[in-house]
Design a protein around this motif. Structure first.
Motif, PDB file in Angstrom:
ATOM      1  N   GLU A 276       9.347  38.663  -5.190  1.00 39.27           N
ATOM      2  CA  GLU A 276       8.664  37.585  -5.911  1.00 39.27           C
ATOM      3  C   GLU A 276       9.548  36.350  -6.003  1.00 39.27           C
ATOM      4  OE1 GLU A 276       7.642  41.401  -8.403  1.00 39.27           O
ATOM      5  OE2 GLU A 276       9.420  40.503  -7.474  1.00 39.27           O
TER       6      GLU A 276
ATOM      7  N   ARG B  12       3.287  28.356  -9.526  1.00 33.19           N
ATOM      8  CA  ARG B  12       2.738  29.219  -8.502  1.00 33.19           C
ATOM      9  C   ARG B  12       3.772  30.279  -8.143  1.00 33.19           C
ATOM     10  NH1 ARG B  12       0.635  28.171  -2.301  1.00 33.19           N
ATOM     11  NH2 ARG B  12       2.881  27.997  -1.915  1.00 33.19           N
TER      12      ARG B  12
ATOM     13  N   SER C  18       4.891  33.505  -5.812  1.00 30.76           N
ATOM     14  CA  SER C  18       4.693  34.030  -4.469  1.00 30.76           C
ATOM     15  C   SER C  18       5.279  35.428  -4.395  1.00 30.76           C
ATOM     16  CB  SER C  18       5.367  33.134  -3.429  1.00 30.76           C
ATOM     17  OG  SER C  18       4.829  31.833  -3.442  1.00 30.76           O
TER      18      SER C  18
ATOM     19  N   THR D 277       1.900  37.192   2.437  1.00 33.15           N
ATOM     20  CA  THR D 277       2.278  36.657   1.129  1.00 33.15           C
ATOM     21  C   THR D 277       1.067  36.642   0.200  1.00 33.15           C
ATOM     22  OG1 THR D 277       3.981  35.275   2.151  1.00 33.15           O
ATOM     23  CG2 THR D 277       3.314  34.703  -0.085  1.00 33.15           C
TER      24      THR D 277
ATOM     25  N   TYR E 210      -0.191  35.158  -3.613  1.00 31.21           N
ATOM     26  CA  TYR E 210       0.121  34.084  -4.537  1.00 31.21           C
ATOM     27  C   TYR E 210      -0.579  34.292  -5.880  1.00 31.21           C
ATOM     28  CZ  TYR E 210       1.379  31.825  -0.140  1.00 31.21           C
ATOM     29  OH  TYR E 210       1.930  31.536   1.078  1.00 31.21           O
TER      30      TYR E 210
END
Length: 127
Positions: free
Chosen positions: A6, A19, A21, A78, A80
């Motif tokens: 993360e 945000r 990821s 990935t 999000y």
């Protein structure tokens, strides 16, 4: 073996945005249901949002509906979590988790159903 990493946590004021990821390793990672959990100090870990392998189904805990959005980019492996209108009660360590049952269309809310976890990223919302 599956590894989750993360990033994107930090300190933000009330009403701000972040945000998160989650980079996912593994040849079949695009077939996993993915989820974000969080754990505040002194509290149990709770699911925040989940997304199926296809992206066709999502889940949000009631407290974040309309403020958070989960998405995934399979080409980048990935996942999000876009967080907006953040509140002090969103303060927690946020974890990415993978359910490696291939192609499942279920999103489990129980942390025990997830096989792999990231190390967590701290999100702090100041009032």
């Amino acid at each position: 073996q599956v590894h989750l990493v993360e990033s994107g946590g930090g300190l933000v004021q009330t009403g701000g945005s972040l945000r998160l990821s989650c980079a996912v390793s593994g040849r079949t990672s695009s077939t996993y249901t993915m989820a974000w959990f969080r754990q505040a100090s002194g509290k149990e870990r709770e699911i925040v949002a989940g997304i199926t392998w296809s992206g066709g189904r999502t889940y949000y805990v009631d407290s974040v509906k309309g403020r958070f959005a989960i998405s995934r980019d399979s080409a980048k492996n990935t996942v999000y979590l876009q967080m907006s209108s953040l509140k002090p009660e969103d303060t927690a360590v946020y974890y990415c988790a993978a359910d490696v049952r291939y192609f499942t269309e279920r999103i489990y809310t129980d942390a025990g159903q997830y096989d792999y976890w990231g190390q967590g990223t701290q999100v702090t919302v100041s009032s």
